[in-house]
Design a protein around this motif. Structure first.
Motif, PDB file in Angstrom:
ATOM      1  N   LYS A  18       0.808  -1.223   0.000  1.00  0.00           N
ATOM      2  CA  LYS A  18       0.000   0.000   0.000  1.00  0.00           C
ATOM      3  C   LYS A  18       0.840   1.271   0.000  1.00  0.00           C
ATOM      4  O   LYS A  18       0.371   2.322  -0.425  1.00  0.00           O
ATOM      5  CB  LYS A  18      -0.931   0.009   1.210  1.00  0.00           C
ATOM      6  N   ASP A  19       2.088   1.189   0.470  1.00  0.00           N
ATOM      7  CA  ASP A  19       2.897   2.396   0.650  1.00  0.00           C
ATOM      8  C   ASP A  19       3.706   2.729  -0.612  1.00  0.00           C
ATOM      9  O   ASP A  19       4.932   2.724  -0.617  1.00  0.00           O
ATOM     10  CB  ASP A  19       3.827   2.244   1.851  1.00  0.00           C
ATOM     11  N   TYR A  20       3.028   3.001  -1.695  1.00  0.00           N
ATOM     12  CA  TYR A  20       3.714   3.434  -2.909  1.00  0.00           C
ATOM     13  C   TYR A  20       3.032   4.710  -3.404  1.00  0.00           C
ATOM     14  O   TYR A  20       1.846   4.944  -3.143  1.00  0.00           O
ATOM     15  CB  TYR A  20       3.684   2.351  -3.995  1.00  0.00           C
ATOM     16  N   SER A  21       3.781   5.531  -4.096  1.00  0.00           N
ATOM     17  CA  SER A  21       3.228   6.760  -4.654  1.00  0.00           C
ATOM     18  C   SER A  21       2.532   6.421  -5.966  1.00  0.00           C
ATOM     19  O   SER A  21       3.177   6.008  -6.933  1.00  0.00           O
ATOM     20  CB  SER A  21       4.337   7.782  -4.900  1.00  0.00           C
ATOM     21  N   LYS A  22       1.217   6.611  -5.992  1.00  0.00           N
ATOM     22  CA  LYS A  22       0.466   6.240  -7.180  1.00  0.00           C
ATOM     23  C   LYS A  22       0.793   7.165  -8.346  1.00  0.00           C
ATOM     24  O   LYS A  22       0.899   8.372  -8.186  1.00  0.00           O
ATOM     25  CB  LYS A  22      -1.036   6.293  -6.896  1.00  0.00           C
ATOM     26  N   ARG A  23       0.979   6.569  -9.501  1.00  0.00           N
ATOM     27  CA  ARG A  23       1.220   7.363 -10.688  1.00  0.00           C
ATOM     28  C   ARG A  23      -0.057   8.101 -11.055  1.00  0.00           C
ATOM     29  O   ARG A  23      -1.160   7.621 -10.790  1.00  0.00           O
ATOM     30  CB  ARG A  23       1.693   6.481 -11.847  1.00  0.00           C
TER      31      ARG A  23
END
Length: 498
Positions: free
Chosen positions: A318-323
């Motif tokens: 869940k801890d990713y920067s969404k494009r």
């Protein structure tokens, strides 16, 4: 058809002169012969709405037979080719967007015995778009196994034309389909699945009210067939656990090491250029794509080399920067390509030819440039169309082992007939579908995207003819520009039995 009273869920569609979604052709349908299918408002349950729509498909077929009118289903009109049109009318299916999660009793015991689960499966109506399917799956922790580079197609249109993506260890979009609900006549509809891989149970088929046909040959013939087996109403998709794609973009010199990579997907010779020379245990290379500007290409010169896109498949977190859903920076807009097309065609081939390289060299670096590492689900990653508006797009399937030879031939051809666009290679595992254009065991898809101008069509014609002169086997994407196709070429591509 006459002005007979219509059933609930069927509306007249005043379709005359129609233009496809990419604005590269127009077609005139027969007057008052087209219809829109909707979900009946008077029915409450999704199950009842679905069954009523099955009956409406059959009613339309009955009326068409009675009047001697041709009918074809239409999704989002995404194809560059005229694969989805006929001389009669069209049936708009965009409103048919129901989806159903399966319970265990709807799943064949043989599928469950092999470790399959009902949670792996999703039944969707024909009008549901690839984007909508991705959004629904990803909200529940699942994912499509493959997607095209854009997601505007309906699921029925995507499978019917062989939409492929670049999942070289998996296959095309249709290779994730395990069952089809097809309306074949005014009083018949069937559930078609493989005998070698039955997925739907007797209870599910009874719920549909369909006749079951379990046959590998028929399934492989129908799964890519542009509607020729009947109206596809429902599609059963086998999905994957949700995952992320990690995107890297690299500028690479075109040399013998890169040729090994593009001909055999053998990466040892270029491992020092890859972000992960030795693959970590939690990453696998999912997608390999090579982009080429044919007007700025020279072997051994990194400044005139190729642009490589790599997607690594990684576990979801869940801890990713969404494009961003809409790409930042320059994109080919709806009017940009149309303006270039008008200028080139107005000047004529002799005067406009010198302009093509300059236009391509100016625009391509803005669209294809190095970027920071990006993360996204399959739906987030393949969310936008690179070329929009007055665009031309053709795709040629070849055996991967011929990739570098074909690339060099296309670059040489470009010197004689300038191509107003870019060239790309994507790789797809071969399909069992009878008319799947990704038919080679490892298929390299040579994509040629650009301005829909006379220059482009001349280049495409010469490209296809050049492959035939060299006796390099090839196929053409059914949903992209393929005006050279005729009966003999189809038989050359797929054998005399088709």
């Amino acid at each position: 058809m006459s002005k007979a009273a219509l059933r609930e869920g069927i509306q007249r569609w005043p379709l005359g002169l129609w233009q496809n979604g990419h604005h590269n052709f127009q077609h005139r349908f027969e007057k008052e012969a087209s219809f829109k299918l909707t979900l009946p408002d008077s029915l409450q349950s999704s199950s009842d709405k679905y069954k009523a729509t099955t009956a409406n498909f059959m009613w339309l077929i009955h009326q068409a037979i009675r009047k001697g009118t041709q009918l074809r289903a239409m999704g989002n009109g995404w194809s560059f080719s005229e694969v989805a049109v006929c001389q009669g009318g069209a049936v708009d299916t965009k409103a048919l967007r129901l989806s159903f999660a399966l319970r265990n009793s709807f799943v064949a015991p043989a599928y469950l015995a092999k470790g399959g689960q009902a949670a792996n499966l999703l039944l969707v109506q024909c009008g549901m778009s690839i984007l909508a399917i991705s959004e629904k799956l990803e909200a529940g922790g699942r994912s499509l196994k493959a997607s095209g580079a854009s997601n505007g197609q309906s699921i029925a249109g995507a499978t019917a034309t062989g939409t492929h993506g670049a999942a070289f260890n998996f296959g095309a979009v249709h290779d994730a389909i395990v069952g089809l609900h097809i309306i074949t006549g005014p009083d018949r509809h069937v559930w078609l699945q493989k005998a070698s891989n039955p997925v739907a149970s007797d209870e599910m088929i009874k719920w549909l009210g369909a006749e079951c046909i379990s046959d590998d040959v028929l399934f492989n013939a129908a799964v890519v067939s542009f509607g020729s087996f009947g109206f596809i109403h429902g599609v059963l998709i086998e999905t994957a656990p949700l995952f992320l794609l990690e995107e890297h973009r690299l500028a690479c010199v075109y040399n013998n090491a890169l040729k090994q990579a593009i001909n055999h997907l053998s990466f040892d010779a270029i491992k020092d250029q890859l972000p992960y020379p030795q693959l970590p245990p939690d990453k696998s290379l999912y997608h390999f794509e090579v982009l080429i500007n044919p007007h700025k290409f020279e072997e051994g010169n990194k400044g005139k080399g190729v642009f490589v896109k790599l997607f690594y498949k990684t576990p979801y977190r869940k801890d990713y920067s969404k494009r961003p859903r809409i790409s930042e920076g320059f994109e080919y807009g709806d009017n940009t390509l149309g303006l270039i097309q008008t200028v080139l065609d107005a000047l004529g081939p002799r005067l406009s030819a010198p302009l093509v390289p300059a236009l391509v060299n100016k625009l391509l670096p803005l669209a294809f440039q190095p970027a920071p590492v990006a993360y996204g689900t399959i739906g987030e990653t393949f969310a936008n169309t690179r070329f929009r508006g007055q665009a031309a797009s053709a795709a040629i399937g070849i055996a991967a082992e011929n990739a570098s030879r074909v690339l060099e031939e296309m670059v040489a051809l470009n010197k004689q007939h300038p191509f107003a666009g870019a060239i790309a290679f994507r790789y797809v595992k071969g399909t069992q579908a009878l008319l799947g254009f990704t038919k080679f065991p490892l298929t390299c898809v040579l994509e040629m995207d650009g301005v829909d101008a006379a220059h482009t069509r001349t280049f495409l014609q010469k490209a296809w003819e050049r492959l035939e002169t060299l006796k390099i086997p090839y196929t053409l994407h059914w949903g992209k520009i393929n005006f050279i196709l005729n009966e003999q070429r189809v038989r050359n591509m797929y054998g005399s039995g088709v």
